[in-house]
Every structure is written in C-alpha cells, then in structure tokens.
Motif scaffolding. Structure first.
Motif, short mmCIF file in Angstrom:
data_model
loop_
_atom_site.label_atom_id
_atom_site.label_comp_id
_atom_site.label_asym_id
_atom_site.label_seq_id
_atom_site.Cartn_x
_atom_site.Cartn_y
_atom_site.Cartn_z
N LYS A 1 0.83 -1.21 0.00
CA LYS A 1 0.00 0.00 0.00
C LYS A 1 0.86 1.26 0.00
N VAL A 2 1.94 1.22 0.74
CA VAL A 2 2.84 2.37 0.79
C VAL A 2 3.49 2.58 -0.58
N LEU A 3 3.92 1.48 -1.20
CA LEU A 3 4.55 1.60 -2.52
C LEU A 3 3.57 2.16 -3.54
N ALA A 4 2.33 1.70 -3.45
CA ALA A 4 1.31 2.18 -4.38
C ALA A 4 1.01 3.67 -4.17
N ALA A 5 1.15 4.13 -2.95
CA ALA A 5 0.85 5.52 -2.64
C ALA A 5 1.97 6.49 -3.04
N LEU A 6 3.13 5.96 -3.30
CA LEU A 6 4.24 6.83 -3.66
C LEU A 6 4.05 7.44 -5.04
N PRO A 7 4.46 8.68 -5.24
CA PRO A 7 4.44 9.28 -6.58
C PRO A 7 5.33 8.48 -7.52
N LYS A 8 5.00 8.51 -8.80
CA LYS A 8 5.77 7.74 -9.79
C LYS A 8 7.25 8.11 -9.76
N SER A 9 7.53 9.37 -9.49
CA SER A 9 8.92 9.83 -9.49
C SER A 9 9.75 9.19 -8.37
N GLN A 10 9.06 8.68 -7.33
CA GLN A 10 9.77 8.10 -6.20
C GLN A 10 9.88 6.57 -6.28
N LYS A 11 9.36 6.00 -7.37
CA LYS A 11 9.45 4.54 -7.51
C LYS A 11 9.75 4.12 -8.94
N LYS A 12 10.25 5.05 -9.74
CA LYS A 12 10.55 4.73 -11.13
C LYS A 12 11.69 3.71 -11.21
N SER A 13 11.75 2.99 -12.30
CA SER A 13 12.68 1.89 -12.46
C SER A 13 14.14 2.32 -12.42
N SER A 14 14.40 3.57 -12.68
CA SER A 14 15.80 4.04 -12.67
C SER A 14 16.36 4.18 -11.26
N LEU A 15 15.48 4.14 -10.25
CA LEU A 15 15.94 4.24 -8.87
C LEU A 15 16.38 2.88 -8.36
N SER A 16 17.35 2.88 -7.47
CA SER A 16 17.80 1.62 -6.86
C SER A 16 16.80 1.18 -5.80
N THR A 17 16.92 -0.08 -5.40
CA THR A 17 16.02 -0.63 -4.38
C THR A 17 16.14 0.15 -3.07
N SER A 18 17.38 0.50 -2.70
CA SER A 18 17.58 1.23 -1.45
C SER A 18 16.97 2.63 -1.51
N GLU A 19 17.03 3.26 -2.68
CA GLU A 19 16.45 4.59 -2.83
C GLU A 19 14.93 4.54 -2.71
N ILE A 20 14.34 3.53 -3.32
CA ILE A 20 12.88 3.38 -3.21
C ILE A 20 12.49 3.10 -1.76
N ASN A 21 13.32 2.25 -1.10
CA ASN A 21 13.04 1.94 0.31
C ASN A 21 13.11 3.19 1.17
N ASP A 22 14.09 4.04 0.90
CA ASP A 22 14.21 5.29 1.65
C ASP A 22 12.97 6.17 1.44
N ASN A 23 12.44 6.15 0.23
CA ASN A 23 11.23 6.93 -0.06
C ASN A 23 10.02 6.36 0.69
N GLU A 24 9.98 5.03 0.78
CA GLU A 24 8.89 4.40 1.52
C GLU A 24 8.97 4.75 3.01
N VAL A 25 10.20 4.70 3.54
CA VAL A 25 10.41 5.03 4.95
C VAL A 25 10.00 6.47 5.22
N ALA A 26 10.40 7.38 4.35
CA ALA A 26 10.06 8.79 4.51
C ALA A 26 8.55 8.99 4.48
N TYR A 27 7.86 8.25 3.62
CA TYR A 27 6.40 8.35 3.53
C TYR A 27 5.75 7.90 4.83
N VAL A 28 6.27 6.80 5.39
CA VAL A 28 5.72 6.30 6.64
C VAL A 28 5.98 7.29 7.77
N GLU A 29 7.21 7.82 7.82
CA GLU A 29 7.59 8.73 8.91
C GLU A 29 6.83 10.06 8.85
#
Length: 704
Positions: A139-167
C-alpha cells in the motif's frame, strides 16, 4: 454458374492435396526435436547424473561465533575494580535463510512474552517495522508518486522513499506491545548471519524466561542463554578511568564501524568506547567461541559442531590501589566543599589531584571533580587530570631555574640575581606577591622558597639576551618563547605524556606574536613564572617526578600487568609486566640538581617569612614541594562568555619523602576567589602524603 462452380471445385481439390504434405513436414520436425531432446537427457543422465545428484544433496559449511566474557580489571592489590556479572538473557541467532517476513513474525510473537521498557523505538525503527508487513508495504509503494518509484531508482532509494512516507505522512502510532516488537525486529534485522545476539538481558524476570521457554518452538532462532554486565564492586570513583562498554543495542560505534567489521566483529558486539575499556579493547574482548555449522541446499542447519570453545578476555591489573584512590577522592571532595562553604569556589570549574610513583611512572591515584557554577552540580571527572588544561603558576619555577643552570646563565656557586621589579612602557609593574623592595637580591634556592616572580624574569632577560631599560623599552629576540618552551618540554610540559589512556591533551600554548608578527615580550616574562601557557595535572606530576628521581622523565601508566583470570576467579596469571620507560634524561649535573632540590625543600622547611608552604613543615614523612597561583577568569560554558571577575588557579606539586621519594603529587583547584584564598592545595597535599604512608606503613625502609 457452372463455370464458377467448376473453378471453385478445382481450388478446393488443390488445397486438400497440399495439406497432408505440410503436416507431414511439421510432424517430422517435431519428431526430430523430441528425439534430440531425449538424446540430450539420456546423455546427461548417463554421464552427469551422479554429479547433479550430488549437487542436489550437497551441504554447505559456515562458521558461527559466540561472544565470551570480557576481561576483568584489578587494582594493584588484586581487588576487582570491574568484573562481569552473569545474567539470564533472551537470545537470537539469525539463520542463513531467515527472511524479513519471518523475523517480523518472530518479533510479534516474542512481544507477547517480554517487554522492553527502557528504550523507545526511533521513527526509523517504527517505519522499518511497519514496512515489514507485506500488505502495508504494498500500500505504501502504491501511494508513492511515480517519481519516487521509477525503475531508474535503486532498491535502497525506493526503500528510503517508503520510509520517509511512513515517517512523515502515515506517522503510525504503536501500542506498548508493538513498540517492543519494533525494537525486537530491528535488533534481529541488524544481527549478522549465524551470530548470536541478546535481545533482552537487563531486568529479565523469571516469568518472562518461563513464558519464552514454553514457546521456543514457535519462534525460530530465539533461545535462552546467559549474558554479562560490567559491575564495580569497589565503588565507582575510578569508573571514569576504566571507561565504559557499548550495549548490544548500540553495538559498534558508527565512527569506527568499518574498522571493527574488518576485524571480525558483528554489528551488535559490545566494545570498549572510552578510556581503558577502549585502549585495551583488543585484549579485553577475548576470542569468540567458534562453531562449524552444516546446512543443506535449503539453507536448513543440519549439524552444529564446536571447533573452538573460546577464550575469555585478558585481565588487567592496574597500578592504582582502590582504597588509596577512594581516600584521595574523598579528601578532594572535602576540600572542595570547604572552598564552596567559604565562598571561595562559587565560580570554580573543579579540582584535581594525581599521585605517581616518581621512580617508575606508575599512577597511584587519579581523582577529579567538575563543578558547574550555574547549577551547583559536582560530578566525578578523574580524566580531567589528562584532558583539562590550566595556567598553573609558580609550580613550574623549578623547571625555569633548571634551564638557567643547564644553560650556564647561573651556576651552583653563582646564582644570586637582583630582585628588581620589571617596568615595561604602558604596562603595570611586573613583580612578586610580596612588596617591591622586600629583597635586594635572591639566590635560586631562596627565590623558589619565596616564589619570586622577579627572579624568574631577571633570569629570563639574561638567558635570552633581551635588551631592557626600565620604563623605556624591552626587546626580546624572536626565539625567546622557543627557548623557554624547549626547556619546559624537557620536563614534559606542553606535550602528551604518553599515558596509556586515550584522549590526553598536550595543553594549550598561548600566542607568541601579535597580529603584526611582533613577539609578545611581556608574555615571555609571564611564561617564565608559569602565568601564560596552560598544562594538564598529569604534566605537572611528571615534571615534579623528574626532579624527585634525579632527572629521569618517566612515562606515566595505569596498567601494571596483563594476564588471565582462573576459571574460579581466585587467581591471576601474569603474561606481561609493564617495565618503566624513561622518555628523557635531564642534562644537569648533580650540583645543579642540588640547587633545585634545596629550593623545593626550603619551600616547606625554610625559615624565610615569605615561604609559601611552611604549614607543612611538621608533616611526616618530609615533603619537598612548590606552590603556585595563576590568574584566570570564569568562563560560562552555556553563554560562551567569560566574566570580568578575576580568579586564581591554586596549585601545588611535590614529593615525599624528601630524601627517598616514593610518591609525587600534583593538585589543582581551578577558579578560586583570590580574596578568599585558603590552604586547599596544601591540605590536599598533606592528606595525599600522610594517607599513602599510613596505608603502606612498613613498606619503606626510610621516610626522611
């Protein structure tokens, strides 16, 4: 119509005739491919079947480690200063194939049986725990803007975006059980594979142990074991010297993480993070127990065998006697409290006292207290003896006289100088404490007895070959500071002593020139009698020890020997004994040294009315010493400002007995009101000497 029917019939007949041929070709190709496949399978089975079978049934071997008890520290008499107290613990070992989902499940289950109340999870820990549940993570991943989960980002970068969204957006609120689960999950996640960590040891109740034990089968990796915690059976007055150890929660220090990991530590290992615990970490940590773990192709552990049972950390025996240390600390606090009661220490920063064997460099006691004038709080700060610097005043005059003698400015038979004050243009007169004109001239020994600032300045003028005309001008060579500082450095001033403790300060050196590069001539004169550069108490005791023992600058140390404690804890087997280290030999003659020793003896036993420590004349054994005062100001550490109120540092150095030195000491009372100056330094010196000789009565053949 018949024409069209005829042609139509002819077309169908041709198509019907061609179909069987195409099918035959297709079927033939398929048959050939199947035949090739079957042939290849048969080939692999016949020639490589045993190899593939072995790979399927193959096992993998890994190494698992387990921590051992940390080394014990003893005082010079064999008393335990810091030991290990065994406690029950809830442990966890992360297997080769453990997933985040499995750890999340175990953490939630375990939180039903234990509570962690002494720590709260951070925002990041809460976010990691929240995202460990797969449905929430989706659900968190789905809620992220496309720019924060695009394929060009690394797994760790996407995870950081997910963490920031939760926080920042979700800000989940956890109940007490979930907070415990979050802490447990993060500890498990941080564990190194096949290493055992403690999830909880401190404050673990019997009920918690029983409940966890009943449900171990539902919590893979969780176990019940033992842990150890540091304890101080002879009090904590020496704790600041011993230092501290990190917890399993804090683990390895971040600033040294890579260093420890490279050296075989796990992230959750406890290590020494200050002073002796840190300085001797490599010895105190011991060698972990090692196990060979065999696992199958599914990463399931099938066999565990101990390869090495491990070795407890090495033990240290210190040079400090716990009872003497406690006595010195008690006396220091009593004297400081007396100064507070008299209103003399209301703006003081604290007091320090250190004792050393002048013949070996062994530290006998090291006590210190810090005082906060804004709160009135007193705290133990023994390490202030090595990391706090003060302008020490006249206690350094023995080194100044030594420089004059060694450089032949004065001699043992010709060392009388005029006691004439120094008058510089546009500056207050530079003089001694006693009235100008009290003495027409002084010898070196008498100058030490009455603590003449004038003598030291007159000596300096001749030594550096300065040009001086009273009230008109003074010209110092550019090398004047260098000349004096090099001489002081022979005794250890202005440099680290090399004591086996981290964090030592070299002191503070004042400016040598003004903004135009012109030497500060007046400050050179201040330097000559100890009122300019700042030194540490340990530098003071090293300096006075050098005079006491005849000229050998000894390296101070607090660890006497390194060894092993027997399994029953009753015996100490020595591996290594510290040998005294001479850092420098003062190049004076016996007659030159005799002048200085005579002067320091007269400080206590002389007959001049202006003698500064005659109050200690009747102390047994005999003391040789030097007192000192230096101007200072109160500095507010909170406002970062100093007041205009003038204060003094009240200091003293010495040794006993005068003819057979066994103990050297240095005392500093910082920031005393000069209008309420007392005998705090002298009282402290007396206590340190008399207590030492009383405690070791009969040890010394002579105490004269």
């Amino acid at each position: 119509m018949s024409y069209f029917r005829k042609n139509s019939g002819t077309g169908n007949s041709s198509q019907t005739a061609n179909t069987p041929l195409r099918m035959k070709v297709l079927v033939g190709v398929i048959v050939i491919l199947f035949a090739a496949l079957i042939g290849q399978l048969a080939y692999l089975q016949l020639f490589y079947g045993s190899r593939f079978s072995a790979e399927v049934n193959a096992t993998d071997e890994n190494t698992m480690t387990k921590s051992v008890p940390r080394g014990v520290m003893y005082d010079s008499q064999g008393r335990v200063l810091v030991g290990n107290k065994a406690e029950n613990a809830i442990t966890y070992m992360r297997s080769l194939s453990t997933t985040s989902k499995e750890m999340y499940k175990v953490a939630n289950t375990l939180s039903n049986y234990i509570k962690i109340t002494d720590e709260k999870p951070t925002k990041r820990q809460i976010a990691d725990y929240y995202l460990a549940e797969s449905s929430r993570a989706k659900k968190v991943l789905a809620a992220l803007p496309k720019s924060q989960k695009k394929s060009s980002l690394s797994t760790s970068e996407i995870n950081d975006n997910e963490v920031a969204y939760v926080e920042n957006t979700l800000k989940p609120s956890l109940n007490s059980q979930e907070k415990t689960a979050a802490l447990l999950y993060n500890m498990m996640s941080g564990a190194t594979t096949l290493s055992t960590i403690n999830l909880k040891s401190s404050g673990l109740s019997n009920k918690e142990i029983a409940q966890v034990g009943e449900h171990l089968s539902s919590m893979p990796g969780v176990g019940i074991g033992t842990d150890w915690n540091r304890y101080y059976p002879n009090g904590s007055s020496i704790k600041s010297i011993i230092g501290s150890v990190s917890t399993t929660k804090t683990g390895l220090p971040r600033d040294s993480l890579q260093y420890y990991l490279v050296n075989g530590y796990s992230r959750n290992d406890r290590v020494g993070i200050s002073y002796l615990e840190k300085e001797y970490e490599a010895l105190l940590k011991g060698t972990k127990a090692s196990y060979k773990v065999t696992s199958n192709s599914s990463s399931e552990i099938t066999k565990t065998k101990q390869v090495y049972k491990g070795q407890s950390g090495a033990s240290l025996k210190l040079t400090i006697d716990a009872k003497y240390q406690a006595a010195v600390t008690k006396a220091l606090k009593q004297q400081f409290n007396s100064a507070l009661s008299a209103g003399a220490a209301s703006l003081s920063s604290g007091a320090y006292a250190i004792a050393m064997n002048p013949n070996t460099g062994a530290i006998l006691a090291m006590s210190g207290i810090s005082y906060d004038p804004s709160t009135g709080k007193i705290t133990d700060n023994a390490l202030g003896n090595i990391n706090q610097s003060f302008v020490m005043g006249s206690v350094v005059k023995g080194a100044q006289v030594a420089g004059g003698l060694i450089n032949k400015v004065i001699t043992p038979t010709n060392n009388t100088l005029p006691d004439t004050a120094i008058y510089l243009p546009g500056s207050p007169v530079k003089k001694s404490v006693y009235p100008t004109g009290t003495f027409s001239s002084l010898t070196a020994a008498s100058a030490l007895e009455v603590s003449s600032n004038i003598y030291m300045m007159q000596l300096t003028l001749r030594w550096v070959k300065a040009s001086y005309v009273a009230k008109q001008y003074i010209h110092m060579p550019q090398t004047a500071f260098e000349t004096l500082r090099n001489n002081f450095a022979m005794f250890g001033f202005g440099q680290k002593t090399g004591i086996d403790l981290p964090g030592e300060s070299p002191g503070i050196q004042g400016a040598s020139t003004d903004s135009n590069g012109i030497i500060l001539s007046g400050s050179v004169l201040d330097e000559s009698y100890g009122n300019y550069d700042a030194y540490t108490p340990i530098q003071l005791v090293q300096y006075i020890s050098t005079i006491a023992n005849g000229g050998y600058r000894m390296q101070p140390y607090v660890v006497q020997s390194i060894g092993r404690t027997s399994s029953d804890g009753k015996h100490f087997y020595t591996y290594y004994n510290k040998k005294p280290t001479v850092q420098f030999k003062i190049p004076w003659t016996a007659d030159e040294l005799a002048v200085i020793k005579r002067g320091l003896y007269q400080v206590v036993h002389g007959s001049n009315a202006w003698g500064t420590a005659h109050a200690l004349k009747n102390v047994k054994p005999s003391i040789s010493a030097k007192t000192g005062t230096a101007q200072t100001f109160y500095y507010n550490t909170k406002t970062k400002k100093s007041t205009d109120k003038e204060l003094i540092n009240e200091t003293m150095v010495g040794w006993a007995s005068s003819n057979h030195p066994q103990i050297a000491f240095a005392v500093v009372f910082a920031g005393i009101d000069p209008n309420k100056e007392g005998n705090y330094n002298k009282n402290m010196a007396k206590s340190m000497v008399t207590t030492y000789y009383k405690m070791y009565k009969g040890k010394f053949s002579s105490t004269n």
